[in-house]
Design a protein around this motif. Structure first.
Motif, PDB file in Angstrom:
ATOM      1  N   GLY A   1       0.779  -1.233   0.000  1.00  0.00           N
ATOM      2  CA  GLY A   1       0.000   0.000   0.000  1.00  0.00           C
ATOM      3  C   GLY A   1       0.810   1.282   0.000  1.00  0.00           C
ATOM      4  N   ASP A   2       2.133   1.190  -0.016  1.00  0.00           N
ATOM      5  CA  ASP A   2       2.937   2.409  -0.049  1.00  0.00           C
ATOM      6  C   ASP A   2       2.807   3.079  -1.415  1.00  0.00           C
ATOM      7  OD1 ASP A   2       3.897   2.039   2.536  1.00  0.00           O
ATOM      8  OD2 ASP A   2       5.705   0.990   1.873  1.00  0.00           O
ATOM      9  N   ASP A   3       2.456   4.355  -1.418  1.00  0.00           N
ATOM     10  CA  ASP A   3       2.364   5.150  -2.649  1.00  0.00           C
ATOM     11  C   ASP A   3       3.700   5.855  -2.828  1.00  0.00           C
ATOM     12  OD1 ASP A   3       1.948   7.073  -4.615  1.00  0.00           O
ATOM     13  OD2 ASP A   3      -0.094   7.499  -3.955  1.00  0.00           O
ATOM     14  N   ILE A   4       4.582   5.249  -3.608  1.00  0.00           N
ATOM     15  CA  ILE A   4       5.965   5.700  -3.724  1.00  0.00           C
ATOM     16  C   ILE A   4       6.048   7.146  -4.202  1.00  0.00           C
ATOM     17  CG2 ILE A   4       8.223   5.214  -4.738  1.00  0.00           C
ATOM     18  CD1 ILE A   4       7.081   2.997  -2.828  1.00  0.00           C
ATOM     19  N   ALA A   5       5.290   7.494  -5.232  1.00  0.00           N
ATOM     20  CA  ALA A   5       5.347   8.862  -5.766  1.00  0.00           C
ATOM     21  C   ALA A   5       4.923   9.878  -4.708  1.00  0.00           C
ATOM     22  CB  ALA A   5       4.468   8.988  -7.003  1.00  0.00           C
ATOM     23  N   ARG A   6       3.896   9.557  -3.940  1.00  0.00           N
ATOM     24  CA  ARG A   6       3.424  10.482  -2.904  1.00  0.00           C
ATOM     25  C   ARG A   6       4.434  10.618  -1.768  1.00  0.00           C
ATOM     26  NH1 ARG A   6      -1.866   8.905  -0.080  1.00  0.00           N
ATOM     27  NH2 ARG A   6      -0.635   8.793   1.785  1.00  0.00           N
ATOM     28  N   ILE A   7       5.083   9.525  -1.407  1.00  0.00           N
ATOM     29  CA  ILE A   7       6.099   9.561  -0.355  1.00  0.00           C
ATOM     30  C   ILE A   7       7.275  10.432  -0.780  1.00  0.00           C
ATOM     31  CG2 ILE A   7       7.790   8.154   0.892  1.00  0.00           C
ATOM     32  CD1 ILE A   7       5.625   5.887   0.805  1.00  0.00           C
ATOM     33  N   VAL A   8       7.750  10.250  -2.008  1.00  0.00           N
ATOM     34  CA  VAL A   8       8.862  11.058  -2.519  1.00  0.00           C
ATOM     35  C   VAL A   8       8.461  12.535  -2.555  1.00  0.00           C
ATOM     36  CG1 VAL A   8      10.262  11.549  -4.561  1.00  0.00           C
ATOM     37  CG2 VAL A   8       9.934   9.190  -3.812  1.00  0.00           C
ATOM     38  N   ALA A   9       7.272  12.828  -3.038  1.00  0.00           N
ATOM     39  CA  ALA A   9       6.808  14.218  -3.104  1.00  0.00           C
ATOM     40  C   ALA A   9       6.747  14.835  -1.714  1.00  0.00           C
ATOM     41  CB  ALA A   9       5.438  14.276  -3.783  1.00  0.00           C
ATOM     42  N   TYR A  10       6.273  14.073  -0.722  1.00  0.00           N
ATOM     43  CA  TYR A  10       6.180  14.585   0.651  1.00  0.00           C
ATOM     44  C   TYR A  10       7.558  14.971   1.179  1.00  0.00           C
ATOM     45  CZ  TYR A  10       5.783  14.610   5.709  1.00  0.00           C
ATOM     46  OH  TYR A  10       5.876  14.963   7.020  1.00  0.00           O
ATOM     47  N   TYR A  11       8.542  14.088   1.022  1.00  0.00           N
ATOM     48  CA  TYR A  11       9.873  14.383   1.559  1.00  0.00           C
ATOM     49  C   TYR A  11      10.587  15.486   0.787  1.00  0.00           C
ATOM     50  CZ  TYR A  11       9.518  10.716   4.980  1.00  0.00           C
ATOM     51  OH  TYR A  11       9.121   9.955   6.050  1.00  0.00           O
ATOM     52  N   ASN A  12      10.151  15.785  -0.418  1.00  0.00           N
ATOM     53  CA  ASN A  12      10.764  16.868  -1.188  1.00  0.00           C
ATOM     54  C   ASN A  12      10.040  18.198  -1.013  1.00  0.00           C
ATOM     55  OD1 ASN A  12      12.979  15.521  -2.301  1.00  0.00           O
ATOM     56  ND2 ASN A  12      11.687  14.574  -3.850  1.00  0.00           N
ATOM     57  N   LEU A  13       8.975  18.246  -0.196  1.00  0.00           N
ATOM     58  CA  LEU A  13       8.239  19.494   0.010  1.00  0.00           C
ATOM     59  C   LEU A  13       9.081  20.588   0.646  1.00  0.00           C
ATOM     60  CD1 LEU A  13       4.695  18.400   1.233  1.00  0.00           C
ATOM     61  CD2 LEU A  13       5.279  19.610  -0.877  1.00  0.00           C
ATOM     62  N   ASP A  14       9.838  20.238   1.664  1.00  0.00           N
ATOM     63  CA  ASP A  14      10.645  21.205   2.408  1.00  0.00           C
ATOM     64  C   ASP A  14      12.107  20.789   2.415  1.00  0.00           C
ATOM     65  OD1 ASP A  14       8.471  22.894   3.286  1.00  0.00           O
ATOM     66  OD2 ASP A  14       7.913  21.277   4.653  1.00  0.00           O
ATOM     67  N   PRO A  15      12.778  20.944   1.290  1.00  0.00           N
ATOM     68  CA  PRO A  15      14.173  20.479   1.231  1.00  0.00           C
ATOM     69  C   PRO A  15      15.085  21.344   2.099  1.00  0.00           C
ATOM     70  CG  PRO A  15      13.621  21.681  -0.759  1.00  0.00           C
ATOM     71  CD  PRO A  15      12.354  21.561   0.035  1.00  0.00           C
ATOM     72  N   ILE A  16      16.089  20.720   2.686  1.00  0.00           N
ATOM     73  CA  ILE A  16      17.073  21.468   3.461  1.00  0.00           C
ATOM     74  C   ILE A  16      18.349  21.695   2.641  1.00  0.00           C
ATOM     75  CG2 ILE A  16      16.175  20.745   5.695  1.00  0.00           C
ATOM     76  CD1 ILE A  16      18.435  18.678   5.806  1.00  0.00           C
ATOM     77  N   SER A  17      18.342  21.216   1.408  1.00  0.00           N
ATOM     78  CA  SER A  17      19.472  21.414   0.499  1.00  0.00           C
ATOM     79  C   SER A  17      18.955  21.305  -0.929  1.00  0.00           C
ATOM     80  CB  SER A  17      20.552  20.356   0.748  1.00  0.00           C
ATOM     81  OG  SER A  17      20.110  19.095   0.301  1.00  0.00           O
ATOM     82  N   ASP A  18      19.868  21.382  -1.885  1.00  0.00           N
ATOM     83  CA  ASP A  18      19.490  21.233  -3.294  1.00  0.00           C
ATOM     84  C   ASP A  18      19.220  19.773  -3.661  1.00  0.00           C
ATOM     85  OD1 ASP A  18      19.844  23.935  -3.618  1.00  0.00           O
ATOM     86  OD2 ASP A  18      21.875  23.758  -4.426  1.00  0.00           O
ATOM     87  N   ALA A  19      19.654  18.849  -2.818  1.00  0.00           N
ATOM     88  CA  ALA A  19      19.481  17.425  -3.095  1.00  0.00           C
ATOM     89  C   ALA A  19      18.016  17.039  -2.912  1.00  0.00           C
ATOM     90  CB  ALA A  19      20.362  16.597  -2.170  1.00  0.00           C
ATOM     91  N   VAL A  20      17.500  16.257  -3.843  1.00  0.00           N
ATOM     92  CA  VAL A  20      16.108  15.816  -3.758  1.00  0.00           C
ATOM     93  C   VAL A  20      16.068  14.297  -3.608  1.00  0.00           C
ATOM     94  CG1 VAL A  20      15.156  17.750  -5.066  1.00  0.00           C
ATOM     95  CG2 VAL A  20      15.872  15.684  -6.269  1.00  0.00           C
ATOM     96  N   TRP A  21      15.025  13.829  -2.922  1.00  0.00           N
ATOM     97  CA  TRP A  21      14.831  12.399  -2.747  1.00  0.00           C
ATOM     98  C   TRP A  21      14.297  11.788  -4.037  1.00  0.00           C
ATOM     99  CZ3 TRP A  21      16.951  10.097   1.153  1.00  0.00           C
ATOM    100  CH2 TRP A  21      17.167  10.795   2.342  1.00  0.00           C
ATOM    101  N   THR A  22      14.813  10.619  -4.378  1.00  0.00           N
ATOM    102  CA  THR A  22      14.309   9.859  -5.514  1.00  0.00           C
ATOM    103  C   THR A  22      14.096   8.419  -5.062  1.00  0.00           C
ATOM    104  OG1 THR A  22      16.535   9.348  -6.306  1.00  0.00           O
ATOM    105  CG2 THR A  22      15.473  11.262  -7.264  1.00  0.00           C
ATOM    106  N   ALA A  23      13.141   7.759  -5.692  1.00  0.00           N
ATOM    107  CA  ALA A  23      12.875   6.353  -5.398  1.00  0.00           C
ATOM    108  C   ALA A  23      13.670   5.488  -6.360  1.00  0.00           C
ATOM    109  CB  ALA A  23      11.387   6.064  -5.530  1.00  0.00           C
TER     110      ALA A  23
END
Length: 108
Positions: A73-95
Motif C-alpha cells: 500500500g505504499d504510494d511511492i510517488a506520494r512519499i517522494v513528493a512529501y519528503y521533497n516538500l521542504d528540502p534542506i538542500s538542493d538534493a532531492v529524494w528519488t525512489a
C-alpha cells in the motif's frame, strides 16, 4: 504474388511490458557527490524562527534504508513528493528499486 499486410497495432499490444518493482528505497545525492539513504526515521525540529520542520535520518549504507513496498500500500510517488516538500538542500529524494540499489551500492 500476394500482398502481405502487417499490423503494428497487434504487435505493439502483444509486446511484453516490464513489471514495475514493488520495493523501493529513497536516496539522494549531496552537492559534494555523497549518496544518502532514507532510514525511515523522521524527527520534527524547531527552527530558530520558531517554525517546525521534518528532518529525515539518513545513512551512507543501502542496507540501512527503509524499504517502501507498493504491494503493502505504499504510494511511492506520494512519499517522494512529501519528503521533497521542504528540502534542506538542493538534493532531492528519488525512489530507486531495491534490487537496483543493492546491486549498485551494496547492502553494507
Amino acid at each position: 504474388m500476394g500482398t502481405v499486410h502487417l499490423s503494428l497495432a497487434n504487435k505493439m499490444a502483444s509486446a511484453p511490458v516490464a513489471a514495475q518493482p514493488d520495493r523501493y528505497v529513497l536516496t539522494k545525492v549531496s552537492r559534494a557527490g555523497r549518496r544518502y539513504f532514507h532510514t525511515g526515521i523522521r524527527h520534527i525540529v524547531e527552527l530558530d524562527d520558531g517554525a517546525r520542520a521534518p528532518v529525515v535520518r539518513t545513512s551512507l549504507f543501502a542496507g540501512d534504508a527503509k524499504v517502501y513496498d507498493r504491494s503493502q500500500g505504499d504510494d511511492i510517488a506520494r512519499i517522494v513528493a512529501y519528503y521533497n516538500l521542504d528540502p534542506i538542500s538542493d538534493a532531492v529524494w528519488t525512489a530507486v528499486p531495491l534490487d537496483a540499489a543493492l546491486a549498485e551500492w551494496g547492502a553494507s
